[in-house]
Design an enzyme around this catalytic site. Structure first.
Site, PDB file in Angstrom:
ATOM      1  N   GLY A   1      -0.348  -5.164   0.158  1.00 61.72           N
ATOM      2  CA  GLY A   1      -1.438  -5.062  -0.805  1.00 61.72           C
ATOM      3  C   GLY A   1      -1.086  -5.652  -2.154  1.00 61.72           C
ATOM      4  O   GLY A   1      -1.961  -6.128  -2.877  1.00 61.72           O
TER       5      GLY A   1
ATOM      6  N   ALA B   1       0.843  -1.187   0.000  1.00 65.02           N
ATOM      7  CA  ALA B   1       0.000   0.000   0.000  1.00 65.02           C
ATOM      8  C   ALA B   1       0.883   1.243   0.000  1.00 65.02           C
ATOM      9  O   ALA B   1       2.070   1.189   0.314  1.00 65.02           O
ATOM     10  CB  ALA B   1      -0.913  -0.005   1.219  1.00 65.02           C
TER      11      ALA B   1
ATOM     12  N   GLU C   1       2.750  -6.044   6.983  1.00 69.45           N
ATOM     13  CA  GLU C   1       1.971  -5.030   7.711  1.00 69.45           C
ATOM     14  C   GLU C   1       2.272  -5.014   9.213  1.00 69.45           C
ATOM     15  O   GLU C   1       2.198  -3.959   9.856  1.00 69.45           O
ATOM     16  CB  GLU C   1       0.467  -5.265   7.491  1.00 69.45           C
ATOM     17  CG  GLU C   1      -0.035  -4.957   6.088  1.00 69.45           C
ATOM     18  CD  GLU C   1       0.035  -6.144   5.148  1.00 69.45           C
ATOM     19  OE1 GLU C   1      -0.601  -6.106   4.092  1.00 69.45           O
ATOM     20  OE2 GLU C   1       0.745  -7.134   5.472  1.00 69.45           O
TER      21      GLU C   1
ATOM     22  N   GLU D   1      -1.745  -9.239  -1.838  1.00 67.54           N
ATOM     23  CA  GLU D   1      -3.195  -9.412  -1.799  1.00 67.54           C
ATOM     24  C   GLU D   1      -3.809  -9.240  -3.184  1.00 67.54           C
ATOM     25  O   GLU D   1      -4.729  -9.989  -3.563  1.00 67.54           O
ATOM     26  CB  GLU D   1      -3.792  -8.427  -0.798  1.00 67.54           C
ATOM     27  CG  GLU D   1      -3.460  -8.807   0.647  1.00 67.54           C
ATOM     28  CD  GLU D   1      -3.782  -7.704   1.640  1.00 67.54           C
ATOM     29  OE1 GLU D   1      -4.269  -8.033   2.731  1.00 67.54           O
ATOM     30  OE2 GLU D   1      -3.540  -6.512   1.338  1.00 67.54           O
TER      31      GLU D   1
END
Length: 257
Positions: free
Chosen positions: A108, A65, A131, A111
């Site tokens: 992310g 992210a 994270e 993901e």
């Protein structure tokens, strides 16, 4: 026009989406996620698009992210995060997605890769959910999809330590289906997508949905869905064309009906 996403095609039924934020290693900010979701919406509505390939650069598929954007959010911003709607749109895409992954696929980015139906990785690919190093946890399906792909022990190790794994380890664990030379990863993913694009579209969609049911339901429910889908396909023109083409020893011409 998208600012952070390059779109090519469809060619031979395949649309190629390339994440393009080189200054940030393709970090997934709100704008990029929105562009991916919008591109998939467009691909879903386009009958000429039968499969989608998503890739990044040779250095990074997506390094996570956008931390600067994340740091600027207060609690209200997190609760009203528009990225969640974008993730949901990506997850609902009904056509096959093939991820061509080189370099970093972290947070992310990992993901996003796991939203694909088939994951092809270059030799330099690295996967992880770091994270925990920021005092947070995966928030776009990392704990759930990773658990289904890797099992409990390796998933716990990755999400609780923030460690990364190589493409070879990801292949051994079942996260990806193939490893390619880095420079050939996108080419291989496109070829797989082209093969899928030649198949009957309704059969492809229902087959994808049936496979996903295996992770979402118990065996009896999944088998009922499979039988129902099989019966639906038995009445399609594409099924008749497939059987006729086989008997006539020619390539079928599927129309999606």
């Amino acid at each position: 026009m998208p600012q952070n996403l390059l779109i090519k095609g469809p060619e031979k039924g395949v649309r190629l989406l390339t994440l393009h934020r080189p200054e940030a290693l393709n970090a997934l900010n709100t704008a990029l996620l929105g562009e991916i979701a919008a591109a998939l919406d467009e691909a879903e509505a386009d009958p000429e698009t039968r499969a989608v390939v998503i890739t990044g650069s040779e250095k990074a598929f997506a390094a996570g992210a956008d931390i600067n954007e994340m740091a600027a959010r207060d609690l209200v911003g997190i609760l009203e995060d528009p990225r969640q709607a974008h993730w949901q749109r990506i997850a609902r895409f009904p056509k096959p997605i093939i991820a061509a992954i080189n370099g970093f696929a972290l947070g992310g980015g990992c993901e996003l890769a796991m939203h694909a139906d088939i994951l092809i990785a270059g030799e330099n690919a690295r996967f992880g959910q770091p994270e925990i190093n920021l005092g947070i946890m995966p928030g776009a399906g990392g704990t759930q999809r990773l658990r289904r792909a890797l099992g409990p022990s390796l998933t716990m190790q990755l999400v609780l330590t923030g460690e990364q794994i190589s493409a070879e380890r990801a292949l051994q664990a079942g996260l990806i289906s193939e490893i390619c030379p880095t420079e050939l990863t996108v080419e291989r993913a496109i070829r797989i997508a082209e093969i899928i694009a030649e198949k009957a579209p309704l059969a492809v969609r229902l087959t994808k949905e049936a496979v996903h049911k295996a992770a979402d339901t118990d065996l009896a429910t999944g088998l009922r869905f499979e039988r129902h889908a099989f019966t639906l396909l038995a009445g399609t023109a594409d099924r008749a064309e497939g059987l006729k083409a086989f008997q006539e020893k020619r390539k079928p011409q599927f129309k999606g009906c």
